[in-house]
Design an enzyme around this catalytic site. Structure first.
Site, PDB file in Angstrom:
ATOM      1  N   ALA A   1       0.819  -1.209   0.000  1.00 20.91           N
ATOM      2  CA  ALA A   1       0.000   0.000   0.000  1.00 20.91           C
ATOM      3  C   ALA A   1       0.855   1.263   0.000  1.00 20.91           C
ATOM      4  O   ALA A   1       1.824   1.370   0.751  1.00 20.91           O
ATOM      5  CB  ALA A   1      -0.911  -0.001   1.230  1.00 20.91           C
TER       6      ALA A   1
ATOM      7  N   ASP B   1      -0.071   4.546   1.104  1.00 18.18           N
ATOM      8  CA  ASP B   1      -1.246   5.086   1.795  1.00 18.18           C
ATOM      9  C   ASP B   1      -1.460   6.576   1.557  1.00 18.18           C
ATOM     10  O   ASP B   1      -2.581   7.060   1.703  1.00 18.18           O
ATOM     11  CB  ASP B   1      -1.151   4.798   3.284  1.00 18.18           C
ATOM     12  CG  ASP B   1      -1.404   3.330   3.598  1.00 18.18           C
ATOM     13  OD1 ASP B   1      -2.104   2.674   2.804  1.00 18.18           O
ATOM     14  OD2 ASP B   1      -0.915   2.829   4.617  1.00 18.18           O
ATOM     15  N   ALA B   2      -0.419   7.326   1.217  1.00 21.72           N
ATOM     16  CA  ALA B   2      -0.604   8.743   0.888  1.00 21.72           C
ATOM     17  C   ALA B   2      -1.012   8.902  -0.566  1.00 21.72           C
ATOM     18  O   ALA B   2      -2.005   9.554  -0.887  1.00 21.72           O
ATOM     19  CB  ALA B   2       0.665   9.535   1.185  1.00 21.72           C
TER      20      ALA B   2
ATOM     21  N   LEU C   1      -3.597  10.541   3.155  1.00 25.11           N
ATOM     22  CA  LEU C   1      -3.573  10.554   4.614  1.00 25.11           C
ATOM     23  C   LEU C   1      -4.550  11.593   5.155  1.00 25.11           C
ATOM     24  O   LEU C   1      -5.276  11.343   6.113  1.00 25.11           O
ATOM     25  CB  LEU C   1      -2.147  10.856   5.102  1.00 25.11           C
ATOM     26  CG  LEU C   1      -1.049   9.879   4.647  1.00 25.11           C
ATOM     27  CD1 LEU C   1       0.312  10.340   5.136  1.00 25.11           C
ATOM     28  CD2 LEU C   1      -1.353   8.468   5.141  1.00 25.11           C
TER      29      LEU C   1
ATOM     30  N   ASN D   1      -7.307  -1.090   7.911  1.00 22.56           N
ATOM     31  CA  ASN D   1      -7.232  -1.721   9.237  1.00 22.56           C
ATOM     32  C   ASN D   1      -6.282  -1.006  10.184  1.00 22.56           C
ATOM     33  O   ASN D   1      -6.351  -1.213  11.403  1.00 22.56           O
ATOM     34  CB  ASN D   1      -6.760  -3.177   9.091  1.00 22.56           C
ATOM     35  CG  ASN D   1      -5.495  -3.293   8.259  1.00 22.56           C
ATOM     36  OD1 ASN D   1      -5.500  -2.964   7.071  1.00 22.56           O
ATOM     37  ND2 ASN D   1      -4.407  -3.748   8.864  1.00 22.56           N
ATOM     38  N   TYR D   2      -5.386  -0.177   9.678  1.00 24.67           N
ATOM     39  CA  TYR D   2      -4.362   0.456  10.517  1.00 24.67           C
ATOM     40  C   TYR D   2      -4.700   1.909  10.825  1.00 24.67           C
ATOM     41  O   TYR D   2      -5.336   2.601  10.039  1.00 24.67           O
ATOM     42  CB  TYR D   2      -3.000   0.415   9.825  1.00 24.67           C
ATOM     43  CG  TYR D   2      -2.095  -0.707  10.274  1.00 24.67           C
ATOM     44  CD1 TYR D   2      -1.570  -0.733  11.565  1.00 24.67           C
ATOM     45  CD2 TYR D   2      -1.741  -1.740   9.418  1.00 24.67           C
ATOM     46  CE1 TYR D   2      -0.726  -1.754  11.981  1.00 24.67           C
ATOM     47  CE2 TYR D   2      -0.895  -2.766   9.818  1.00 24.67           C
ATOM     48  CZ  TYR D   2      -0.389  -2.769  11.107  1.00 24.67           C
ATOM     49  OH  TYR D   2       0.439  -3.785  11.517  1.00 24.67           O
TER      50      TYR D   2
END
Length: 789
Positions: free
Chosen positions: A429, A431-432, A437, A514-515
């Protein structure tokens, strides 16, 4: 246009342009148009008030969703300008009520989206527009310097010019603010980048027409922008409605689709079929054990063996296969984490801990400008990065306001998994770049996420459909006690001096699937800045057959394991150590502490010293941490010296760190070659913002972004320096990480090195307890002396 000149309005047919229409006419896909509403005009109401209407009134006029926001906190600048220049002052006020670095306001967001929508060549194009991201198009640094001179005259040289000989001094007008928009069109699978000038935002607040001006529009070919929450929901519904999927779940004993959780992960890039000519997702599937619990931990039951490929543009299943049957793990009795599910009940031996500041906090806030102790900076926010810290400086007494950094933020986050089986090998992933974010930031709660006297900052974003949305309390700022700052006790007299340390913390927290990740910038009284990431949330799990084990993970519960994985974070720091506006006088020095060879100068073999090496160019400045030599890097000003004649500087002090454990041919390194080193240094370029490039989603291009930019090998010996620090943690899951992982900490520090002539914390006053104790001791000493007399 010269003052007083009449604006020439282009024909209305030419105003409604778009990238698509320009291409149809055979023009280049970069357009510049005049404002759709014609020339500049200032409403009489605006000239009278010189202020922005309350956002409650805006809400009625610009169609913001009902949950949007509270009243604006925009202060009038009355009295700042010379009263003899009132007419120009009010015009200046109209365009400068916001600092050029302030995040976009709700009205500005609405003006930008409506301007872009109005530029669509047809109703079909306008209806297909999806607003992936809108952010302030940050101005050049000279504009920021001009604004700082205007808003904070004591800190910067003035930028004023006389209008005529012996006439009043008039301030120069700043350029209009701009918005940058990433727009995805679901009709033609096209991504475009728009720059819109926000020339007359106040017209919207008065119920008038938008007055944005399209500065440019460029189609980004062969890319996919980040995914949106609306797409997540639609993807989940599409998968659940697919007949073969329902049959596959029925084989696993699940017929209630309300129990099924579909997490639409980006497809990444592993083969030609992943190319960005299609907008793809490869979802991960989970299943809750009960539907009547809103906080049921569905991640405790991963669904293995089902392969799904979803076309997000058309929301249809492209590929589906039930590859192997793996029974759902039995419901783990320890899976849930809410109070009612805790076996044995909650602890009862915890007494209240109160953190109070009866006189309020020590920081001062003016809009997005923050002053605390001797620190001052600006707070920003973007959908991709989340929290941004601008123009960091330290007020150093007679030396004035000394710059440390121009911009600090976390620009990317990569999570590769170490299990080679499907689907886990695809879990890489970004993620940004793939999710954002800031778009996933929480609304923080007092007493839970933050304690003490708190200042919250709201964040305003655009929805996928172009509406203004608000994340209330997205950023938290507060002071924290941080133990002892410094102390010394004279062993002969028993007398001591001790100071308590406090720090100013600015943070936000986001959830990506999930995080959970918390991002923090801490400012200290000794001139240090600390960057910290806190990791928590729920492990991404896999299912096991009866009696099966997996060496690439940790068994958490019967039929359940957590793969090993890594978390990498990229901090981008545009440094400006002791630089005045317009100066580019920094260099980077690598420092290694090395043992001296035995010999006449080291007869006892105990000598070691700090060896310095200047990182002269970008190719030379690809560096890794080395704990054996206590390696660190110093950003120095080549022209500013301290009292002993050494250059002033700030050092990047690494914390715990790691490098990627994937092989050199791993597919993830196509998009994340920047992970191969802990530090990269570049010469500042405005468009070089994200290490994997603007669009990492499904990116087929090798080495795009940071690893390509440094091949220019630009000079770094005296330059405008950007540090790219990559820091990570290798996570071998533990049973203690289940069901929710206790917070893990990782980060680094920026520490002054010769920046000050002595400890900047020496002037911190003693605490009241120490003062009272000193007074009592003095009284006792006086009493003893009096009694002897």
């Amino acid at each position: 246009m010269a003052p007083g000149a009449e604006a020439t309005k282009p024909p209305s047919s030419e105003l409604r342009t778009s990238c698509h229409a320009a291409e149809a006419r055979g023009e280049k896909r970069s357009i510049r148009t005049e404002a759709a509403s014609g020339g500049l005009s200032v409403s009489s109401e605006w000239l009278t008030n010189g202020d922005v209407a309350l956002e409650e009134r805006d809400n009625q006029n610009i169609g913001i969703v009902p949950r949007a926001y509270d009243p604006l906190n925009t202060s009038s600048l009355t009295g700042v300008l010379n009263p003899s220049t009132k007419g120009l002052s009010l015009l200046l006020l109209r365009s400068q009520h916001s600092h050029p670095l302030d995040p976009l306001s709700p009205a500005e967001i609405q003006v930008a989206t409506e301007t872009v929508r109005a530029a669509g060549a047809s109703a079909e194009i306008r209806d297909g527009m999806r607003f992936v991201e809108i952010v302030l198009n940050e101005p050049e640094k000279d504009v920021v310097a001009s604004a700082d001179a205007y808003f904070f005259p004591p800190y910067q040289p003035t930028y004023h010019v006389p209008r005529k000989k012996n006439g009043p001094i008039l301030p120069l007008q700043l350029p209009a603010r701009q918005a940058k928009l990433i727009v995805y069109n679901v009709g033609n699978n096209e991504t475009s980048i728009w720059i819109v000038e926000l020339s007359e935002v106040h017209a919207v607040t008065r119920g008038g027409h938008h007055r944005g001006k399209v500065i440019s529009c460029q189609v980004a070919h062969n890319v996919q922008p980040s995914m949106d929450a609306e797409e997540y929901a639609q993807c989940e519904a599409t998968v659940k409605a697919h007949g073969p999927f329902r049959e596959a779940m029925k084989k696993r004993g699940v017929e209630d689709m309300d129990l099924v959780m579909v997490d639409p992960w980006c497809a990444g890039y592993y083969e030609e079929n992943d190319a960005p000519d299609r907008r793809l997702a490869r979802p991960l599937i989970f299943c809750r054990a009960e539907s009547d619990c809103a906080m049921e931990n569905g991640y405790a039951r991963p669904v293995e063996g089902i392969y799904v490929l979803v076309d997000l543009q058309n929301m249809k299943i492209l590929e589906f296969e039930d590859r192997k049957f793996v029974p759902l793990p039995p419901p783990d009795p320890l899976r849930n984490y809410t109070p009612s599910h805790i076996r044995g009940g909650l602890r009862s031996d915890i007494k209240p801990l109160h953190i109070t500041q009866p006189e309020g906090p020590s920081f001062r806030v003016n809009g997005h400008y923050v002053e605390w102790q001797k620190w001052n900076f600006r707070i920003g926010f973007t959908p991709r990065e989340g929290l941004v810290i601008h123009t960091v400086a330290y007020d150093d007494g007679s030396r004035g306001r000394r710059s440390v950094a121009h911009r600090l933020s976390f620009v990317e986050m990569v999570v590769p998994y170490g299990d080679p089986v499907d689907p886990h090998y695809r879990k890489n992933a970004f993620d940004a770049g793939e999710d954002g974010l800031g778009k996933n930031a929480h609304s923080l709660k007092k007493g839970c996420d933050c304690l003490g006297s708190i200042k919250y900052f709201d964040a305003y974003l655009t929805s996928y459909r172009g509406r203004v949305e608000k994340i209330e309390n997205a950023i938290c700022m507060h002071e924290e006690d941080h133990g002892i700052l410094w102390k010394h006790q004279d062993w002969r007299t028993g007398l001591s001096e001790v100071r308590r340390s406090r720090r100013l913390t600015v943070s936000f927290i986001c959830t990506v699937a999930n995080y959970e990740y918390g991002f923090y910038w801490h400012f200290y009284q000794d001139g240090k800045i600390e960057a910290e990431v806190k990791l928590t949330g729920i492990l991404s799990l896999g299912a096991l057959r009866a009696g099966e084990t997996r060496k690439h993970g940790t068994v958490i519960a019967p039929g359940l394991y957590a793969p090993v994985h890594q978390h990498f974070f990229v901090a981008r720091m545009n440094m400006a150590v002791d630089c005045k506006p317009g100066e580019a006088l920094n260099q980077v020095v690598e420092v290694d502490v090395i043992p001296e060879e035995a010999g006449p100068s080291n007869p006892h073999s105990n000598a070691f010293y700090a060896k310095e090496s200047i990182l002269q160019s970008e190719m030379h400045a690809q560096r890794d941490c080395n704990p054996r030599s206590a390696r660190h890097w110093i950003v120095r000003n080549t022209r500013s010296l301290n009292r002993v004649g050494q250059p002033t500087g700030y050092k990047l002090l690494p914390g715990a760190n790691c490098l990627p454990l994937v092989g050199p041919n791993a597919k993830i390194l196509r998009r994340a070659e920047f992970l191969t080193h802990n530090l990269w240094v570049t010469q500042y370029m405005r468009d070089e913002q994200f290490p994997a490039g603007e669009f990492p989603n499904q990116n087929p291009r090798v080495g795009e972004g940071l690893s390509t930019w440094v091949k220019q090998d630009r000079n770094l010996e005296e330059a405008d320096i950007v540090l790219w620090y990559i820091f990570g943690v290798t996570h071998v899951p533990r049973l203690e990480d289940w069901p929710v992982m206790p917070v893990d900490h990782i980060g680094f520090s920026l520490v002054p090195v010769g920046f000050f002539n002595c400890s900047p914390a020496i002037d911190v006053p003693p605490s009241m307890h120490q003062v009272d104790r000193a007074v009592k001791q003095s009284d006792e000493d006086s009493s003893r002396i009096t009694s002897k007399l």
